[in-house]
Design a protein around this motif. Structure first.
Motif, PDB file in Angstrom:
ATOM      1  N   UNK A 241       2.096   3.493  -6.297  1.00 11.81           N
ATOM      2  CA  UNK A 241       2.457   1.886  -6.425  1.00 11.81           C
ATOM      3  C   UNK A 241       4.009   1.821  -5.656  1.00 11.81           C
ATOM      4  N   UNK A 242       4.763   2.803  -5.996  1.00  7.04           N
ATOM      5  CA  UNK A 242       6.292   2.941  -5.488  1.00  7.04           C
ATOM      6  C   UNK A 242       5.984   2.652  -4.035  1.00  7.04           C
ATOM      7  N   UNK A 243       5.205   3.325  -3.551  1.00  7.76           N
ATOM      8  CA  UNK A 243       4.996   3.437  -1.852  1.00  7.76           C
ATOM      9  C   UNK A 243       4.730   2.161  -1.392  1.00  7.76           C
ATOM     10  N   UNK A 244       3.594   1.601  -2.302  1.00  9.75           N
ATOM     11  CA  UNK A 244       2.933   0.350  -1.839  1.00  9.75           C
ATOM     12  C   UNK A 244       4.132  -0.937  -1.652  1.00  9.75           C
ATOM     13  N   UNK A 245       4.948  -0.708  -2.916  1.00 10.65           N
ATOM     14  CA  UNK A 245       6.081  -1.614  -3.016  1.00 10.65           C
ATOM     15  C   UNK A 245       7.032  -1.625  -1.661  1.00 10.65           C
ATOM     16  N   UNK A 246       7.329  -0.347  -1.493  1.00 14.17           N
ATOM     17  CA  UNK A 246       8.106  -0.083  -0.352  1.00 14.17           C
ATOM     18  C   UNK A 246       7.713  -0.649   0.931  1.00 14.17           C
ATOM     19  N   UNK A 247       6.322  -0.520   0.984  1.00 14.10           N
ATOM     20  CA  UNK A 247       5.585  -1.193   2.373  1.00 14.10           C
ATOM     21  C   UNK A 247       5.400  -2.519   2.242  1.00 14.10           C
ATOM     22  N   UNK A 248       5.810  -3.234   1.227  1.00 13.34           N
ATOM     23  CA  UNK A 248       5.900  -4.814   1.259  1.00 13.34           C
ATOM     24  C   UNK A 248       4.722  -5.262   0.546  1.00 13.34           C
ATOM     25  N   UNK A 249       3.946  -4.291  -0.187  1.00 13.89           N
ATOM     26  CA  UNK A 249       2.691  -4.862  -0.771  1.00 13.89           C
ATOM     27  C   UNK A 249       2.970  -5.501  -1.977  1.00 13.89           C
ATOM     28  N   UNK A 250       2.057  -6.589  -2.309  1.00 18.74           N
ATOM     29  CA  UNK A 250       2.052  -6.885  -3.611  1.00 18.74           C
ATOM     30  C   UNK A 250       1.069  -5.617  -4.631  1.00 18.74           C
ATOM     31  N   UNK A 251       1.419  -6.162  -5.842  1.00 19.22           N
ATOM     32  CA  UNK A 251       0.630  -5.220  -6.751  1.00 19.22           C
ATOM     33  C   UNK A 251      -0.023  -5.751  -7.935  1.00 19.22           C
ATOM     34  N   UNK A 252      -1.245  -5.513  -8.526  1.00 20.44           N
ATOM     35  CA  UNK A 252      -1.790  -5.902  -9.708  1.00 20.44           C
ATOM     36  C   UNK A 252      -2.552  -4.542 -10.223  1.00 20.44           C
ATOM     37  N   UNK A 253      -3.139  -4.835 -11.538  1.00 17.49           N
ATOM     38  CA  UNK A 253      -3.838  -3.604 -12.000  1.00 17.49           C
ATOM     39  C   UNK A 253      -4.738  -4.032 -13.074  1.00 17.49           C
ATOM     40  N   UNK A 254      -5.798  -3.378 -13.111  1.00 11.95           N
ATOM     41  CA  UNK A 254      -6.691  -3.686 -14.385  1.00 11.95           C
ATOM     42  C   UNK A 254      -6.103  -2.881 -15.426  1.00 11.95           C
ATOM     43  N   UNK A 255      -5.875  -3.530 -16.651  1.00 12.94           N
ATOM     44  CA  UNK A 255      -5.380  -2.857 -17.824  1.00 12.94           C
ATOM     45  C   UNK A 255      -5.903  -3.784 -19.014  1.00 12.94           C
ATOM     46  N   UNK A 256      -6.138  -3.251 -20.147  1.00 15.41           N
ATOM     47  CA  UNK A 256      -6.473  -3.803 -21.279  1.00 15.41           C
ATOM     48  C   UNK A 256      -7.806  -4.617 -21.179  1.00 15.41           C
ATOM     49  N   UNK A 257      -8.667  -4.049 -20.577  1.00 13.07           N
ATOM     50  CA  UNK A 257     -10.188  -4.342 -20.420  1.00 13.07           C
ATOM     51  C   UNK A 257     -10.652  -3.418 -21.597  1.00 13.07           C
ATOM     52  N   UNK A 258     -10.887  -2.222 -21.392  1.00 13.67           N
ATOM     53  CA  UNK A 258     -11.446  -1.071 -22.446  1.00 13.67           C
ATOM     54  C   UNK A 258     -10.286  -0.371 -22.913  1.00 13.67           C
ATOM     55  N   UNK A 259      -9.096  -0.334 -22.102  1.00 12.30           N
ATOM     56  CA  UNK A 259      -8.069   0.281 -22.391  1.00 12.30           C
ATOM     57  C   UNK A 259      -6.939  -0.344 -23.289  1.00 12.30           C
ATOM     58  N   UNK A 260      -6.162   0.536 -23.888  1.00 20.32           N
ATOM     59  CA  UNK A 260      -5.239  -0.107 -25.234  1.00 20.32           C
ATOM     60  C   UNK A 260      -4.240  -1.073 -24.482  1.00 20.32           C
TER      61      UNK A 260
ATOM     62  N   UNK B  67       4.066   0.507 -12.989  1.00 19.25           N
ATOM     63  CA  UNK B  67       3.618   0.287 -11.738  1.00 19.25           C
ATOM     64  C   UNK B  67       4.400  -1.093 -11.222  1.00 19.25           C
ATOM     65  N   UNK B  68       4.926  -1.937 -11.992  1.00 18.90           N
ATOM     66  CA  UNK B  68       5.528  -3.064 -11.211  1.00 18.90           C
ATOM     67  C   UNK B  68       4.535  -4.001 -10.843  1.00 18.90           C
ATOM     68  N   UNK B  69       3.389  -4.245 -11.823  1.00 15.82           N
ATOM     69  CA  UNK B  69       2.440  -5.195 -11.186  1.00 15.82           C
ATOM     70  C   UNK B  69       2.851  -6.698 -11.511  1.00 15.82           C
ATOM     71  N   UNK B  70       2.361  -7.719 -10.584  1.00 14.07           N
ATOM     72  CA  UNK B  70       2.873  -8.930 -10.661  1.00 14.07           C
ATOM     73  C   UNK B  70       1.631  -9.740 -11.393  1.00 14.07           C
TER      74      UNK B  70
END
Ligand code: HPA
Ligand code: ZN
Length: 325
Positions: free
Chosen positions: A182-201, A212-215
């Protein structure tokens, strides 16, 4: 008589839909035939009858098996074109669409085949009133090295990819496992999202934000277990892309009437309604809006708020957002 708006007519953005999850059983059979490979079940009806899921993993097993029929650039184009054609009837003015390249690379399908096919369909669908973007997801049940290699393979195509995401089996695969990619993705200028808190805590939601710095957070329903986290999501206006029919079909919530979406709205969270994997979960985005309207008794104002949130949460420039609204 309903006084609530026609939910299909309500202009909205869809921000949580997996293109492989729009693969309808009929298309599984059509592509199997076109590619000369065996379909995964004797008939369309028998395939659809298997769509009874205990949890996320029991769904993912069938989801990954079915996508074996996707082989050529034309297959990926046709899959995306079929979803985009439905957007018109669903009131979708803008879509940000996930794809899972690792699931295709593993079968010998190249990154360029996937991205070129999907992106061609998106480009052809673009008008003054409609746009769509691609978000490349890493499979969290595969290694961090595999994710890094996937991002390297995508570098020639970054003009056609708006951001990266994180999906697949959640529990046991915390966001922090993917800090470096994700650090590399940010450096490439990409936006970031992530699945979280569906089954996980709720802790996975915090990690997605802090490590991860997701938006945006995809799903995020389990964030409600942590009041301090809820306060933070509200204050920072971090969008949650909620998928009501998915949550019921994967037993994240027992029934629509028990869905926490009303509570999330009452808490002042920037929640949106989305379809996730509509070919598997019983409806596209308008059916998800209808399900929460009827099952939770949402008001016209609530439905308008959900639609307004979807444009606020979208990766759109102000000018384009104003044009689509
Ligand atoms: N959760 C996690 N991974 C997924 C999903 C989901 O709902 N759909 C497709 N991949
Ligand atoms: Zn999802």
């Amino acid at each position: 008589m309903s006084h609530t708006p026609n939910v299909a007519g309500l202009p909205k953005a869809e921000l949580h839909v997996h293109i492989e999850g729009t693969l309808e059983p009929e298309m599984v059979f059509a592509l199997a035939e076109r590619n000369g490979i065996a379909p995964p079940a004797p008939t369309v009806a028998e395939l659809r009858a298997r769509y009874r899921f205990r949890d996320l993993q029991s769904f993912l097993d069938i989801y990954y098996a079915n996508m074996a029929v996707l082989r050529t650039e034309r297959d990926f184009h046709d899959l995306a074109a079929a979803y985009l054609a439905r957007c018109r009837d669903q009131g979708v003015r803008h879509a940000e669409i996930f794809f899972d390249p690792q699931a295709h690379l593993a079968r010998g399908v190249e990154m360029g085949t996937v991205v070129r096919g999907l992106a061609a369909a998106l480009e052809a669908a673009r008008t003054d009133e409609f746009s769509a973007e691609l978000i490349m997801c890493f499979l969290r049940d595969q290694s961090a090295e595999s994710a890094a290699e996937t991002l390297r393979l995508a570098e020639p195509f970054l003009d056609r990819i708006v951001g990266v995401g994180l999906d697949s089996a959640e529990v046991g695969h915390p966001p922090s496992k993917f800090a470096e990619v994700f650090r590399r993705a940010h450096a490439l200028g990409l936006r970031a999202v992530a699945h979280a808190g569906e089954e996980g805590p709720p802790e996975y939601v915090r990690e997605a934000l802090d490590v991860l710095g997701v938006q945006r957070i995809d799903h995020g329903v389990r964030a409600l277990e942590d009041p301090a986290l809820v306060a933070r999501l509200r204050t920072e206006r971090i969008p949650l892309t909620v998928c009501p029919l998915s949550n019921v079909r994967l037993a994240v919530v027992p029934e629509i009437a028990a869905h926490p979406l009303s509570r999330m709205l009452a808490e002042g969270l920037v929640v949106t309604v989305n379809s996730d994997d509509p070919a598997y979960f019983g409806g596209y985005v308008a059916q998800n809006f209808a399900a929460v309207r009827d099952g939770l008794g949402l008001s016209t104002n609530d439905l308008r708020r959900l639609a307004a949130n979807s444009f606020e949460a979208a990766f759109l420039g102000d000018e384009r957002r104003a044009q689509l609204l």
